[in-house]
Write a protein that holds these residues in place. Structure first.
Motif, PDB file in Angstrom:
ATOM      1  N   ALA A 424       0.949  -1.238   0.233  1.00 44.93           N
ATOM      2  CA  ALA A 424       0.079  -0.087  -0.003  1.00 44.93           C
ATOM      3  C   ALA A 424       0.877   1.394   0.009  1.00 44.93           C
ATOM      4  O   ALA A 424       0.340   2.277  -0.237  1.00 44.93           O
ATOM      5  CB  ALA A 424      -0.905   0.009   1.137  1.00 44.93           C
ATOM      6  N   GLU A 425       2.005   1.095   0.447  1.00 43.36           N
ATOM      7  CA  GLU A 425       3.185   2.211   0.401  1.00 43.36           C
ATOM      8  C   GLU A 425       3.848   2.588  -1.216  1.00 43.36           C
ATOM      9  O   GLU A 425       4.047   3.722  -1.394  1.00 43.36           O
ATOM     10  CB  GLU A 425       3.948   2.148   1.438  1.00 43.36           C
ATOM     11  N   GLY A 426       3.792   1.564  -1.881  1.00 38.76           N
ATOM     12  CA  GLY A 426       4.603   1.607  -3.003  1.00 38.76           C
ATOM     13  C   GLY A 426       5.200   0.358  -3.664  1.00 38.76           C
ATOM     14  O   GLY A 426       4.758  -0.691  -3.270  1.00 38.76           O
ATOM     15  N   PHE A 427       6.358   0.242  -4.383  1.00 39.38           N
ATOM     16  CA  PHE A 427       6.800  -0.878  -5.099  1.00 39.38           C
ATOM     17  C   PHE A 427       8.163  -0.467  -5.547  1.00 39.38           C
ATOM     18  O   PHE A 427       8.546   0.615  -5.647  1.00 39.38           O
ATOM     19  CB  PHE A 427       5.957  -1.328  -6.138  1.00 39.38           C
ATOM     20  N   ALA A 428       8.822  -1.544  -5.764  1.00 39.28           N
ATOM     21  CA  ALA A 428      10.225  -1.201  -6.618  1.00 39.28           C
ATOM     22  C   ALA A 428      10.359  -1.705  -8.079  1.00 39.28           C
ATOM     23  O   ALA A 428       9.224  -2.829  -8.428  1.00 39.28           O
ATOM     24  CB  ALA A 428      11.176  -2.203  -5.893  1.00 39.28           C
ATOM     25  N   TYR A 429      10.530  -0.738  -8.891  1.00 36.32           N
ATOM     26  CA  TYR A 429      10.459  -0.955 -10.168  1.00 36.32           C
ATOM     27  C   TYR A 429      11.786  -1.288 -10.910  1.00 36.32           C
ATOM     28  O   TYR A 429      12.883  -0.457 -10.403  1.00 36.32           O
ATOM     29  CB  TYR A 429      10.022   0.358 -11.129  1.00 36.32           C
ATOM     30  N   ALA A 430      12.149  -2.324 -11.353  1.00 36.39           N
ATOM     31  CA  ALA A 430      13.548  -3.062 -11.945  1.00 36.39           C
ATOM     32  C   ALA A 430      13.485  -2.974 -13.328  1.00 36.39           C
ATOM     33  O   ALA A 430      12.309  -3.525 -13.960  1.00 36.39           O
ATOM     34  CB  ALA A 430      13.903  -4.005 -11.263  1.00 36.39           C
ATOM     35  N   VAL A 431      14.579  -2.852 -13.904  1.00 36.30           N
ATOM     36  CA  VAL A 431      14.939  -2.929 -15.197  1.00 36.30           C
ATOM     37  C   VAL A 431      16.081  -3.952 -15.377  1.00 36.30           C
ATOM     38  O   VAL A 431      17.253  -3.819 -14.733  1.00 36.30           O
ATOM     39  CB  VAL A 431      15.052  -1.889 -16.206  1.00 36.30           C
ATOM     40  N   GLU A 432      16.185  -4.604 -16.417  1.00 39.98           N
ATOM     41  CA  GLU A 432      17.419  -5.524 -16.715  1.00 39.98           C
ATOM     42  C   GLU A 432      18.160  -5.174 -18.000  1.00 39.98           C
ATOM     43  O   GLU A 432      17.524  -4.859 -19.029  1.00 39.98           O
ATOM     44  CB  GLU A 432      17.383  -7.074 -16.822  1.00 39.98           C
TER      45      GLU A 432
END
Length: 452
Positions: A424-432
């Motif tokens: 509910a606070e947010g997330f991690a966005y990752a790329v390779e």
């Protein structure tokens, strides 16, 4: 229909300064009992004879022919004080006091007539009703009606045919409010729309402090944001829904916090003032009010427009008082008509629409729906992963669903992307990274939804 004291005339043979013993009324005049009723009441009177007069207010005993005790003299041939009446027969008749309005009490629908002009029409009903006005062309200019809503539901004042009140087809008079509606040169106009003429309003008007005023309308002792409805001016549109676009599924969200109930129907709107006026479809457009915002007790709804309202499946009218249970969600549905400035608030008397700053309104919406943008830049070996932490504008109601949204993102030297640690606070966005070197992912947008 209440008539003023027209043609109320009797006579008396009383002498001196005492109580008048009235003689029977002679045709075609009416008696005081016929004009004022068969109970003791304060009445206006004029005593007139060849050489003098007395005008004042007295107490009529309600009998036929009855007696009249002179109480207050307002003018006389004796320098404005009580006259010692001479021998002989004197006329005794009522004068029309412009401030003493005959009272018409109604609990249901009512059609006002010319005989009601100048009357005070008192509504005491518990269900919404209509007061129909006569054609304004039949009413003398400047004449009209004083209307007081002492009931618990809305009284709609409805002009004849296509006529209007100040350009509006009808006027909804909420509980505890009053107004004069009079004929002007071009039609009907309202003068002095007031709240607080009911017992509740009187308690508010005479309250010694804020706590007493809140108690009078059964409002909780909380400050700020009394309106349970979020986006009640229908302005926030984070999903980018196009006005009038057919929905593809039942309960599809459109404007923030508002979902169209029936698949294939739509929500349309036009600008009105500093907000929007919507047109609700036949199946309705609804908002689920979160239980955390409902303290429980008495609530009242109000809005401008022709739409009808259901709360938890029960029809509710403008100004009607109803109960919401603490700890339970509530669903407000607008159906088949226009609506703007929609408000549901605690208490028993509707108040002015609560105007909140646009930024505040959008933050309230963001607990349930928000749009976030992700950007990642860096340098990495082939197959290396970089991530950035995305925070929602505020804590969402629950862990949301994420849907790619908005503009097409741009990727450079990126083989894949992913979402991690969503809450509910947010997330991690990752790329390779695809190969060793610089990489970037820009303008990746997500629609986060945690609706009820």
């Amino acid at each position: 229909m209440a008539l003023p004291a027209l043609r109320a005339k009797q006579s008396t043979d009383t002498v001196g300064t005492g109580t008048l013993a009235l003689n029977p009324a002679a045709a075609p005049f009416r008696s005081y009992a016929a004009a004022f009723g068969g109970s003791s009441v304060r009445v206006p009177y004029v005593i007139s004879w060849a050489t003098g007069f007395e005008i004042g207010y007295g107490d009529f005993n309600g009998l036929t022919p009855g007696s009249l005790t002179r109480a207050t003299v307002i003018a006389s041939s004796n320098a404005g004080v009580l006259v010692s009446l001479p021998a002989g027969t004197k006329d005794v008749f009522a004068f029309l006091d412009p401030w003493a309005l005959p009272l018409v009490s109604i609990a249901g629908g009512y059609t006002a007539t010319l005989a009601d002009l100048g009357n005070a029409i008192l509504f005491t009903g518990s269900t919404a009703q209509t007061l129909a006005l006569p054609a304004f062309a039949s009413v003398p200019p400047g004449a009209g009606y004083l209307v007081q809503n002492n009931g618990t539901a809305t009284l709609t004042i409805d002009p004849s045919g296509a006529e209007t009140i100040d350009g509006v087809a009808a006027f909804a008079l909420g509980a505890g409010s009053s107004l004069w509606v009079i004929r002007s040169g071009a039609g009907w106009t309202k003068v002095g729309t007031l709240g607080g003429a009911s017992a509740v309003g009187a308690a508010v008007a005479t309250a010694v402090d804020t706590a007493a005023a809140r108690a009078a309308i059964a409002a909780p002792a909380t400050a700020g944001f009394p309106n349970l409805i979020i986006n009640g001016k229908f302005q926030v549109n984070q999903r980018g829904y196009a006005s009038g676009s057919a929905t593809g599924a039942a309960a599809q969200y459109t404007l923030d916090r508002w979902r169209v109930v029936t698949a294939g129907q739509n929500l349309a709107w036009v600008t009105s003032g500093n907000g929007n006026r919507i047109t609700a479809p036949a199946g309705g457009v609804e908002q689920v009010i979160e239980s955390a915002n409902i303290a429980g007790g008495s609530y009242v709804a109000n809005w401008t427009g022709t739409a009808t309202l259901q709360v938890n499946g029960s029809a509710r009218t403008k100004g009607e008082v109803f109960t919401l249970a603490a700890g339970s969600n509530a669903t407000a549905r607008l159906i088949s008509g226009t609506a703007e400035e929609f408000q549901i608030e605690p208490g028993t008397v509707p108040t002015l629409f609560e105007v909140r700053p646009p930024a505040v309104e959008q933050l309230l919406c963001s607990r349930y729906c928000t749009v976030v943008t992700c950007n990642v830049f860096g340098y990495h070996a082939a197959g290396g992963v970089s991530a950035t932490q995305i925070r929602f504008p505020l804590l969402m109601r629950a862990t949301p669903s994420l849907t790619p949204f908005g503009t097409t993102p741009s990727f450079a030297n990126v083989s894949s992307e992913g979402i991690y640690a969503l809450n509910a606070e947010g997330f991690a966005y990752a790329v390779e990274a695809t190969t060793t070197g610089g990489f970037s992912a820009t303008n990746r947008q997500y629609l986060a939804q945690a609706e009820l």
